[in-house]
Design an enzyme around this catalytic site. Structure first.
Site, PDB file in Angstrom:
ATOM      1  N   ARG A 177       0.867  -1.181   0.000  1.00 41.99           N
ATOM      2  CA  ARG A 177       0.000   0.000   0.000  1.00 41.99           C
ATOM      3  C   ARG A 177       0.905   1.233   0.000  1.00 41.99           C
ATOM      4  O   ARG A 177       2.098   1.128   0.331  1.00 41.99           O
ATOM      5  CB  ARG A 177      -0.888   0.010   1.259  1.00 41.99           C
ATOM      6  CG  ARG A 177      -1.866  -1.148   1.270  1.00 41.99           C
ATOM      7  CD  ARG A 177      -2.622  -1.248   2.591  1.00 41.99           C
ATOM      8  NE  ARG A 177      -3.418  -2.474   2.625  1.00 41.99           N
ATOM      9  CZ  ARG A 177      -3.690  -3.157   3.720  1.00 41.99           C
ATOM     10  NH1 ARG A 177      -3.242  -2.762   4.891  1.00 41.99           N
ATOM     11  NH2 ARG A 177      -4.417  -4.251   3.652  1.00 41.99           N
ATOM     12  N   ARG A 270     -10.787   2.900   5.823  1.00 40.75           N
ATOM     13  CA  ARG A 270      -9.331   2.790   5.686  1.00 40.75           C
ATOM     14  C   ARG A 270      -8.902   3.128   4.267  1.00 40.75           C
ATOM     15  O   ARG A 270      -7.819   3.679   4.050  1.00 40.75           O
ATOM     16  CB  ARG A 270      -8.875   1.368   6.083  1.00 40.75           C
ATOM     17  CG  ARG A 270      -7.374   1.243   6.175  1.00 40.75           C
ATOM     18  CD  ARG A 270      -6.938  -0.058   6.813  1.00 40.75           C
ATOM     19  NE  ARG A 270      -7.124  -1.205   5.897  1.00 40.75           N
ATOM     20  CZ  ARG A 270      -6.838  -2.460   6.215  1.00 40.75           C
ATOM     21  NH1 ARG A 270      -6.369  -2.746   7.414  1.00 40.75           N
ATOM     22  NH2 ARG A 270      -7.029  -3.433   5.352  1.00 40.75           N
ATOM     23  N   ARG A 281     -12.825  -9.735   1.556  1.00 44.24           N
ATOM     24  CA  ARG A 281     -12.393  -9.733   2.964  1.00 44.24           C
ATOM     25  C   ARG A 281     -13.589  -9.884   3.912  1.00 44.24           C
ATOM     26  O   ARG A 281     -13.498 -10.567   4.943  1.00 44.24           O
ATOM     27  CB  ARG A 281     -11.589  -8.458   3.274  1.00 44.24           C
ATOM     28  CG  ARG A 281     -10.187  -8.530   2.656  1.00 44.24           C
ATOM     29  CD  ARG A 281      -9.345  -7.297   2.883  1.00 44.24           C
ATOM     30  NE  ARG A 281      -8.035  -7.487   2.223  1.00 44.24           N
ATOM     31  CZ  ARG A 281      -6.855  -7.344   2.804  1.00 44.24           C
ATOM     32  NH1 ARG A 281      -6.779  -6.946   4.039  1.00 44.24           N
ATOM     33  NH2 ARG A 281      -5.746  -7.555   2.130  1.00 44.24           N
TER      34      ARG A 281
HETATM   35  N1  LIG Z   1     -12.138   0.612  17.747  1.00 51.50           N
HETATM   36  C1  LIG Z   1     -12.109   1.220  16.564  1.00 51.50           C
HETATM   37  N2  LIG Z   1     -13.081   2.074  16.246  1.00 51.50           N
HETATM   38  C2  LIG Z   1     -13.090   2.691  15.042  1.00 51.50           C
HETATM   39  N3  LIG Z   1     -12.143   2.522  14.100  1.00 51.50           N
HETATM   40  C3  LIG Z   1     -11.139   1.664  14.378  1.00 51.50           C
HETATM   41  C4  LIG Z   1     -11.059   0.964  15.612  1.00 51.50           C
HETATM   42  N4  LIG Z   1      -9.973   0.200  15.591  1.00 51.50           N
HETATM   43  C5  LIG Z   1      -9.368   0.394  14.407  1.00 51.50           C
HETATM   44  N5  LIG Z   1     -10.061   1.279  13.672  1.00 51.50           N
HETATM   45  C6  LIG Z   1      -9.781   1.719  12.286  1.00 51.50           C
HETATM   46  O1  LIG Z   1     -10.177   0.642  11.459  1.00 51.50           O
HETATM   47  C7  LIG Z   1      -9.311   0.545  10.321  1.00 51.50           C
HETATM   48  C8  LIG Z   1      -8.736  -0.870  10.261  1.00 51.50           C
HETATM   49  O2  LIG Z   1      -7.841  -1.039  11.318  1.00 51.50           O
HETATM   50  P1  LIG Z   1      -6.511  -1.879  11.126  1.00 51.50           P
HETATM   51  O3  LIG Z   1      -5.839  -1.494   9.865  1.00 51.50           O
HETATM   52  O4  LIG Z   1      -5.756  -1.766  12.386  1.00 51.50           O
HETATM   53  O5  LIG Z   1      -7.137  -3.336  10.971  1.00 51.50           O
HETATM   54  P2  LIG Z   1      -6.421  -4.751  10.848  1.00 51.50           P
HETATM   55  O6  LIG Z   1      -7.189  -5.684  11.679  1.00 51.50           O
HETATM   56  O7  LIG Z   1      -4.985  -4.607  11.121  1.00 51.50           O
HETATM   57  O8  LIG Z   1      -6.656  -5.064   9.323  1.00 51.50           O
HETATM   58  P3  LIG Z   1      -5.810  -6.042   8.333  1.00 51.50           P
HETATM   59  O9  LIG Z   1      -5.961  -7.402   8.839  1.00 51.50           O
HETATM   60  O10 LIG Z   1      -6.471  -5.848   7.019  1.00 51.50           O
HETATM   61  O11 LIG Z   1      -4.411  -5.586   8.329  1.00 51.50           O
HETATM   62  C9  LIG Z   1      -8.257   1.618  10.492  1.00 51.50           C
HETATM   63  O12 LIG Z   1      -8.606   2.721   9.695  1.00 51.50           O
HETATM   64  C10 LIG Z   1      -8.328   1.966  11.988  1.00 51.50           C
HETATM   65  O13 LIG Z   1      -7.974   3.314  12.210  1.00 51.50           O
HETATM   66  N1  LIG Z   2      -1.016 -16.563   8.138  1.00 54.73           N
HETATM   67  C1  LIG Z   2      -0.540 -15.335   8.041  1.00 54.73           C
HETATM   68  N2  LIG Z   2      -1.372 -14.288   7.966  1.00 54.73           N
HETATM   69  C2  LIG Z   2      -0.847 -13.074   7.917  1.00 54.73           C
HETATM   70  C3  LIG Z   2       0.529 -12.839   7.962  1.00 54.73           C
HETATM   71  N3  LIG Z   2       0.753 -11.503   7.894  1.00 54.73           N
HETATM   72  C4  LIG Z   2      -0.454 -10.931   7.830  1.00 54.73           C
HETATM   73  N4  LIG Z   2      -1.413 -11.857   7.861  1.00 54.73           N
HETATM   74  C5  LIG Z   2      -2.876 -11.663   7.826  1.00 54.73           C
HETATM   75  O1  LIG Z   2      -3.291 -11.329   6.531  1.00 54.73           O
HETATM   76  C6  LIG Z   2      -4.482 -10.591   6.607  1.00 54.73           C
HETATM   77  C7  LIG Z   2      -4.448  -9.443   5.651  1.00 54.73           C
HETATM   78  O2  LIG Z   2      -3.425  -8.557   5.942  1.00 54.73           O
HETATM   79  P1  LIG Z   2      -3.258  -7.194   5.097  1.00 54.73           P
HETATM   80  O3  LIG Z   2      -2.029  -6.569   5.618  1.00 54.73           O
HETATM   81  O4  LIG Z   2      -3.183  -7.579   3.671  1.00 54.73           O
HETATM   82  O5  LIG Z   2      -4.494  -6.370   5.390  1.00 54.73           O
HETATM   83  C8  LIG Z   2      -4.621 -10.139   8.062  1.00 54.73           C
HETATM   84  O6  LIG Z   2      -5.629 -10.922   8.667  1.00 54.73           O
HETATM   85  C9  LIG Z   2      -3.313 -10.494   8.668  1.00 54.73           C
HETATM   86  O7  LIG Z   2      -3.448 -10.876  10.029  1.00 54.73           O
HETATM   87  C10 LIG Z   2       1.393 -13.965   8.068  1.00 54.73           C
HETATM   88  O8  LIG Z   2       2.617 -13.873   8.130  1.00 54.73           O
HETATM   89  N5  LIG Z   2       0.818 -15.177   8.111  1.00 54.73           N
END
Ligand SMILES: Nc1ncnc2c1ncn2[C@@H]1O[C@H](COP(=O)(O)OP(=O)(O)OP(=O)(O)O)[C@@H](O)[C@H]1O
Ligand SMILES: Nc1nc2c(ncn2[C@@H]2O[C@H](COP(=O)(O)O)[C@@H](O)[C@H]2O)c(=O)[nH]1
Length: 387
Positions: A177, A270, A281
């Protein structure tokens, strides 16, 4: 024959049970503990280390004194100690009047680690290991559907505790990204190269997630561990299942959204995925949540509704909340009252405050101890009762 420590042999000949104070000058308080034919005298100053207290061993058969090699960073001198012999060759040492998180220690005198070191060094060895609440220090696996806020929570944790946590940088075949940097957020990998490395056994786990390949390399986890930090893995449920089956002894946390509608709103807000990817997703999220909650992989489930509240809960789960409310009594870490008595009942250590009108009883449950030297002894559960 070893050199006699600053304790009169009269005391030993008079006989003393475990946990009796044998010297009472403020800076040099010692406690003695009998195990079989040996008496361990703990306290005073360590002859080679001014920062931690000393350990001397008296062999009753030969009447010899030994100064063992003391491994690990031990406790600093205190106003007093209580000690109990536990199973697996360790002595629980409780300090009086200690700062927070400095009060519970384990002196390993015949643990597997100490036996191994004795063989290696050819000398008498003991090892200190500090006692910590809960299961601090195990690697942490965090899973949950895309967009639930895993990355946000992990960033908050790493920002607040930068020297404590390290992120395991995964490999992925998806495109970066705009804000993502190679080697920081992910190792962006070519699919063929990654597949070859998986075949060569370089990955702890891997999975196809939302149409791309993701994986945790053994090197990524080792890089964090080698830096002395606690490793955090942000991986999907399939990956968590594989880690659970591996030799990595981790704690598993699943993060749930308050509703599917909120999850969708967060993903859209996001703004990192196309509509098609968002739909994919969201479809996968339903199955992930089902599995996350019911598979038994995850010992801890967090609902990320209000972010600040969820973060607080996460810190509490990890023993990082500083102040914990237990049965209505606030206790800081394992911060013990200055004046107290200590007793042991099976797997419970009862620390009772003395000399005040309102008193506090703290119960340490040591039935689930794990870890130990070299490193922390984990698994102490703390309960407090005001009476
Ligand atoms: N409790 C909350 N309330 C509202 N918005 C939230 C909250 N927690 C996270 N966010 C927002 O939701 C979006 C997704 O959060 P984040 O990227 O941390 O998710 P993730 O679980 O890591 O996703 P991925 O698995 O795709 O990486 C972000 O824009 C974040 O700022
Ligand atoms: N099994 C694994 N899952 C992973 C790893 N690193 C990230 N993730 C999961 O992928 C999705 C999507 O991530 P995104 O960055 O594309 O939004 C998310 O649920 C991560 O937890 C890994 O090493 N192994």
């Amino acid at each position: 024959m070893g050199e006699a420590p600053a304790i009169s042999v009269d005391h030993l000949e008079n006989g003393h049970s475990n946990g009796v104070y044998v010297k009472s000058e403020p800076k040099n308080i010692e406690i003695s503990v009998d195990i079989g034919d040996r008496t361990f005298v703990i306290g005073g100053n360590h002859e080679r280390n001014n920062f931690s207290i000393g350990v001397q061993i008296h062999d009753k058969n030969s009447n010899n004194w030994f100064s063992p090699i003391v491994l690990g960073t031990g406790p600093k001198p205190s106003q007093g100690y209580s000690a109990f012999v536990l199973e697996q060759g360790r002595i629980l040492v409780i300090k009086k009047g200690s700062p927070r998180n400095e009060s519970i220690w384990f002196l390993e005198v015949d643990s597997p680690y100490v036996r191994e070191q004795k063989k290696l060094l050819g000398k008498e060895v003991v090892a200190w290991s500090k006692g910590v609440r809960g299961n601090a220090e195990k690697p942490i696996v965090i899973s949950g559907p895309s967009g639930v806020g895993k990355g946000t929570l992990i960033s908050m944790l790493m920002k607040e505790f930068p020297s404590m946590f390290g992120f395991s940088v995964s490999h992925t075949t998806r495109s970066p990204r705009s804000m993502e940097r190679d080697g920081v957020h992910y190792h962006f990998a070519d699919k063929k190269v990654m597949e070859k490395e998986i075949k060569d056994g370089k990955f702890l786990e891997f999975a196809s997630v939302h149409g791309n390949l993701y994986g945790t390399s053994i090197e990524s986890v080792e890089a964090v561990t080698d830096s002395g930090k606690r490793c955090i893995l942000d991986i999907d449920v399939q990956g968590a299942r594989s880690v659970r089956a591996s030799s990595l002894d981790a704690i598993f946390i699943f993060v749930c959204p308050p509703s599917m509608k909120e999850l969708e709103d967060r993903l859209r807000a996001r703004g990192t995925e196309t509509e098609e990817q968002i739909q994919k997703r969201l479809r996968n999220a339903e199955a992930e949540i089902k599995e996350g909650i019911s598979s038994g992989i995850f010992g801890l489930i967090l609902y990320n509704d209000n972010l600040e509240e969820c973060y607080k809960k996460l810190k509490k789960l990890l023993g990082l909340d500083g102040v914990t409310s237990v049965n209505g009594v606030e206790i800081e870490g394992i911060n013990l009252p200055t004046e107290h008595t200590v007793s042991k009942m099976e797997d419970k250590i009862i620390i009772q405050e003395t000399g005040k009108e309102t008193r506090i009883k703290i119960v340490l449950d040591i039935s689930s101890l794990n870890g130990g030297a070299p490193g922390r002894t984990r698994g102490i559960l703390v309960d407090a009762i005001k009476f």
